[in-house]
Motif scaffolding. Sequence first.
Motif, PDB file in Angstrom:
ATOM      1  N   VAL A   1      -6.320   1.875   0.309  1.00 51.22           N
ATOM      2  CA  VAL A   1      -5.942   0.267   0.646  1.00 51.22           C
ATOM      3  C   VAL A   1      -6.593  -0.578   1.587  1.00 51.22           C
ATOM      4  CG1 VAL A   1      -3.810  -0.271   1.923  1.00 51.22           C
ATOM      5  CG2 VAL A   1      -3.590   1.356  -0.001  1.00 51.22           C
TER       6      VAL A   1
ATOM      7  N   ALA B   1      -0.161  -4.516  -4.757  1.00 47.88           N
ATOM      8  CA  ALA B   1      -0.945  -3.301  -4.559  1.00 47.88           C
ATOM      9  C   ALA B   1      -1.099  -2.554  -5.995  1.00 47.88           C
ATOM     10  CB  ALA B   1      -0.024  -2.173  -3.882  1.00 47.88           C
TER      11      ALA B   1
ATOM     12  N   GLY C   1       1.018  -1.192  -0.037  1.00 51.84           N
ATOM     13  CA  GLY C   1      -0.121  -0.052  -0.029  1.00 51.84           C
ATOM     14  C   GLY C   1       0.757   1.300  -0.096  1.00 51.84           C
TER      15      GLY C   1
END
Length: 449
Positions: A268, A304, A133
């Motif tokens: 996130v 991510a 993240g």
Amino acid sequence: MTSQDGGGPRLPQERRVVTEIPGPRSRELQERRTAAVPPGVGSVLPVYVADAGGGVVVDVDGNSLIDFGSGIAVTNVGNASPRVAARVKEQADRFTHTCFMVAPYESYVAVCENLNRITPGDHEKRSFLVNSGAEAVENAVKIARYATGRQAVVVFDHGYHGRTLLTMTLTAKSMPYKHGFGPYAPEVYRMPMAYPFRWPTGPGNCGPEAAAQAADMISKQIGAANVAAVVVEPIQGEGGFIDPAPGFLPAIAGFCRANGILLVADEVQTGFARTGDMFACEHEGIVPDIVATAKGIAGGLPLAAVTGRAEIMDRVHGGGLGGTYGGNPLACAAALAVLEEIEEGKLTERARRIGEVMLPRLRGLAGRYPAIGDVRGRGAMIAIELVRPGTKEPDAALTAEIARRCHARGLLVLTAGTYGNVLRFLPPLVIPEHLLNEGLDVLEAAFAA
Ligand SMILES: Cc1ncc(COP(=O)(O)O)c(CNCCCC(=O)O)c1O
């Protein structure tokens, strides 16, 4: 076959406490850990995991704990989801890594196509994949600065965005995230957050007032024309599951649009059905210019992403974005399976159902225990804030004690909050409802003890 229709978890979906928690084997492992791992890496609960699935985590001593943490909002589709595990194994037997910048592969492209499809907004988008993240937020800011030619970045009080130099700087809370790790990155400015429970004039006016304050402070202290991006969590996670007052995010988005500032949504912790929508921005119709995602994206595999307007993302020169492992093929295989699970299993609806079960019970608990000052959240991202009764004074000690009692009774819960006085609940979206209710029973017993 989703986890909900026969492809369910391997493990008995039960709470089972057969030793004290942590048990003897966990304690042995904890001694080894102390000799091998620095204390800077904390653990909520020094219970060593042997198995996990559905709504439980099983430790090395045979205890089966109800999971209200999901590895901090990661295993939304369930730990070791059968579909995810099968896809990862299949991929691992073929190739485990080539580096997408060296020799690309289809699954990376497919994940980006899906992210471009499911993130808010029907404009043309581009996505690129990283590993954490923090890396996603870092790159979102890099891209925003590049595309606007501006340097200033605006964040909010109680925000959390990671532990790298820039994201640590974007993060609000000093201890444990920032203390001693300076000097911090330049050109980061912090505004008040529309925190309804703690807004001085009360929750009613919080949204418009907080947005007006932020707009005024940005204009006076920074100059709106100097701001590349505003970075905001649609519901603040580590800061205490602060759901910004209604109207705040739309007003901030409008201010960004009016001043050529890019809105970066840090999804996130809130993304991938966690809050009852695929992304929390949808709740107030926010369409960010760039979205950072991670956690729930790949069922526990490190992945991510940065997804943004094509005209922004395409500005960066060739080779300007990258990293060795970004979009690792195992993680991409997992992510494709996760999205199938979410869409076929209608997990946004399950998240809403979790909220429908939890919020009334927690409000009832608050009616019996005035130390519960606030009950808040959406979908399966729910929290209670603990205070000295009759005041707003944070009670971090009580929060830690309630968490300890829950752990001892076989319920894995996490705390959060700038003041350490928030108990947060992040069950896997596939948790069976009987286990969800039993977890709430355990929480109630912890308050009654
Ligand atoms: C909104 C939001 N943005 C960014 C991040 C950072 O994501 P990484 O994958 O941990 O780098 C998070 C990670 N939150 C859990 C931090 C755990 C810890 O390190 O103590 C987040 O919640």
